[in-house]
Design a protein around this motif. Structure first.
Motif, PDB file in Angstrom:
ATOM      1  N   MET A  80      23.200 -17.483  34.149  1.00  0.00           N
ATOM      2  CA  MET A  80      23.347 -17.949  32.769  1.00  0.00           C
ATOM      3  C   MET A  80      21.961 -18.069  32.129  1.00  0.00           C
ATOM      4  O   MET A  80      21.041 -18.612  32.725  1.00  0.00           O
ATOM      5  CB  MET A  80      24.073 -19.296  32.757  1.00  0.00           C
ATOM      6  N   LYS A 115      22.199 -20.351  26.855  1.00  0.00           N
ATOM      7  CA  LYS A 115      23.558 -20.759  27.216  1.00  0.00           C
ATOM      8  C   LYS A 115      23.548 -22.085  27.964  1.00  0.00           C
ATOM      9  O   LYS A 115      24.418 -22.946  27.745  1.00  0.00           O
ATOM     10  CB  LYS A 115      24.225 -19.676  28.073  1.00  0.00           C
ATOM     11  N   HIS A 161      27.482 -15.244  24.096  1.00  0.00           N
ATOM     12  CA  HIS A 161      28.229 -14.293  24.918  1.00  0.00           C
ATOM     13  C   HIS A 161      28.507 -13.013  24.147  1.00  0.00           C
ATOM     14  O   HIS A 161      28.493 -11.918  24.717  1.00  0.00           O
ATOM     15  CB  HIS A 161      29.552 -14.923  25.387  1.00  0.00           C
ATOM     16  N   GLY A 197      25.760 -10.436  24.401  1.00  0.00           N
ATOM     17  CA  GLY A 197      25.490  -9.804  25.686  1.00  0.00           C
ATOM     18  C   GLY A 197      25.971  -8.369  25.726  1.00  0.00           C
ATOM     19  O   GLY A 197      26.682  -7.897  24.847  1.00  0.00           O
ATOM     20  N   ALA A 242      33.644 -11.112  27.382  1.00  0.00           N
ATOM     21  CA  ALA A 242      32.489 -12.013  27.353  1.00  0.00           C
ATOM     22  C   ALA A 242      32.875 -13.352  26.724  1.00  0.00           C
ATOM     23  O   ALA A 242      32.512 -14.417  27.223  1.00  0.00           O
ATOM     24  CB  ALA A 242      31.343 -11.372  26.571  1.00  0.00           C
ATOM     25  N   ARG A 243      33.625 -13.304  25.627  1.00  0.00           N
ATOM     26  CA  ARG A 243      34.093 -14.545  25.013  1.00  0.00           C
ATOM     27  C   ARG A 243      34.985 -15.327  25.967  1.00  0.00           C
ATOM     28  O   ARG A 243      34.922 -16.559  26.034  1.00  0.00           O
ATOM     29  CB  ARG A 243      34.867 -14.250  23.726  1.00  0.00           C
ATOM     30  N   GLY A 281      32.950 -17.264  28.320  1.00  0.00           N
ATOM     31  CA  GLY A 281      32.351 -18.427  27.670  1.00  0.00           C
ATOM     32  C   GLY A 281      33.347 -19.545  27.460  1.00  0.00           C
ATOM     33  O   GLY A 281      33.047 -20.725  27.694  1.00  0.00           O
TER      34      GLY A 281
END
Length: 399
Positions: free
Chosen positions: A1, A5, A121, A124, A131-132, A135
């Motif tokens: 991370m 983040k 995210h 990225g 990615a979401r 998160g």
């Protein structure tokens, strides 16, 4: 991370702990500090804080149209540090209430760490939706862990010879996180801020139209209401069925245990089910609540709690994913939906008190019906914008 983040998830954790740590112990705290032992005083205090928070949140959302999210989070941390320090020195119950309302105002800014964290995210290289999802799963894990940490912190503050020291100690955490926020995020250029309204209008951070925002808000309100309306009188119901005090406590936290257990499987479930994950999770949660309402023994109640916990774990992720797809990662749309959800929570304790006057299990039956309503709302197909991989910070800002 990444460091960004880590800082943002720490702010989210602090927000959750600070918001709930002292709540279960307020009557004892007010009695020790101010010799105030009327139950109505605690109710008035909570009502004032919730109304103030409801009013402050949209104002921070409007501020997010002008300033980047991380700068507003930093402002909130700095304001909370000063007010938390003063809170421990409050000379009277009235002063404590006024200062607490001010703390709620500054703490509302910390909610903006949520879209900022999801935006990290989005930035990225991974697929935007997955990615979401990662998160949001992190946020849900922090949420459930914060319930445990907040309870321990609150009990620890009350156990101190001088609770005022523990109350003011929150200022130290505020300062530490403010320093980290400034060092890690503070020097970002506004164009690189993932949470600005301009960023939301750009590729990968679009927010949906008003109809979709209303639908997301209604689903969120129904979900949050159903979860919270079942809580206030649950231990009394469990004890009435013969679970005992210790058993009631275990049954109360059982859904959180089940929710944490199913979180590792959420990504695979999302890959298999896609948008069908939300109505399915809500239906499972509604079934678990109905099972509890119809139970006549602690064993049956435990089965319903476990099933509800499965729906809760998956449902929290699915509801938040739906909300972020509707709002994007900008402050204004996000705070609009969160304000509606906060308003819905104001009705939960009132509805629970009214329902329990007829039957101890009725608040849980109401929760099942409302979550079933949320299931129906989620079945209505509305086109939602999906996140696309955003430019990285180095790509956005030429060196």
């Amino acid at each position: 991370m990444s460091r960004a983040k880590t800082v943002l998830i720490s702010v989210i954790g602090l927000h959750l702990v600070a918001e709930t740590a002292l709540t279960p112990f307020l009557p004892q705290l007010f009695d020790r500090l101010y010799a105030v032992d009327e139950p109505g005083a605690t109710g008035l205090y909570l009502w004032i804080c919730r109304v103030v928070g409801l009013a402050a949140l949209p104002l921070w959302g409007l501020a997010a149209r002008r300033w980047p999210l991380h700068r507003l989070v930093l402002a909130g941390l700095c304001g909370s540090a000063v007010l938390d320090l003063l809170l421990g020195l409050a000379p009277s119950f009235a002063a404590y209430t006024v200062l607490s309302a001010a703390v709620v105002t500054t703490n509302s800014a910390l909610l903006l760490a949520y879209p900022a964290f999801i935006a990290e995210h989005d930035a990225g290289p991974a697929d935007g939706e997955r990615a979401r999802l990662a998160g949001i799963c992190s946020i849900v894990v922090v949420f459930h862990l914060s319930v445990v940490v907040a309870t321990m912190v609150g009990a620890g503050v009350l156990a101190l010879p001088e609770p005022r020291v523990g109350i003011s100690a929150f200022a130290v955490l505020d300062v530490l996180l403010a320093v980290l926020t400034y060092r890690v995020l503070g020097k970002r250029a506004p164009a690189a801020e993932a949470g600005t309204a301009e960023g939301d209008r750009g590729a990968g951070r679009r927010f949906a139209g008003p109809a979709v925002l209303v639908q997301a808000a209604l689903i969120g309100v129904a979900f949050d209401f159903s979860v919270n309306v079942a809580r206030p009188f649950f231990t009394e119901l469990a004890d009435d069925l013969g679970s005992g005090s210790a058993g009631s406590a275990v049954l109360f936290f059982l859904p959180s245990v089940a929710a944490l257990a199913v979180l590792p499987a959420v990504r695979r479930c999302h890959d298999l089910l896609g948008d069908r994950l939300l109505p399915l999770a809500l239906a499972v949660g509604a079934a678990g609540l109905a099972w509890q309402a119809l139970s006549s023994s602690p064993v049956g109640l435990a089965g319903g709690r476990l099933l509800f916990g499965v729906g809760l774990g998956v449902g929290q992720v699915a509801v938040e994913l739906w909300a972020f797809r509707a709002t994007g990662t900008g402050g204004p749309a996000f705070t609009a939906v969160e304000t509606a959800r906060s308003a819905g929570l104001l009705a939960a304790p009132v509805a629970a008190a009214a329902a329990v006057s007829y039957d101890l299990a009725l608040p849980i039956a109401v929760a099942a019906a409302v979550q079933l309503l949320a299931t129906g709302l989620s079945l209505r197909r509305v086109p939602l914008p999906r996140p696309r991989p955003a430019l990285t910070y180095s790509e956005e800002i030429p060196r």
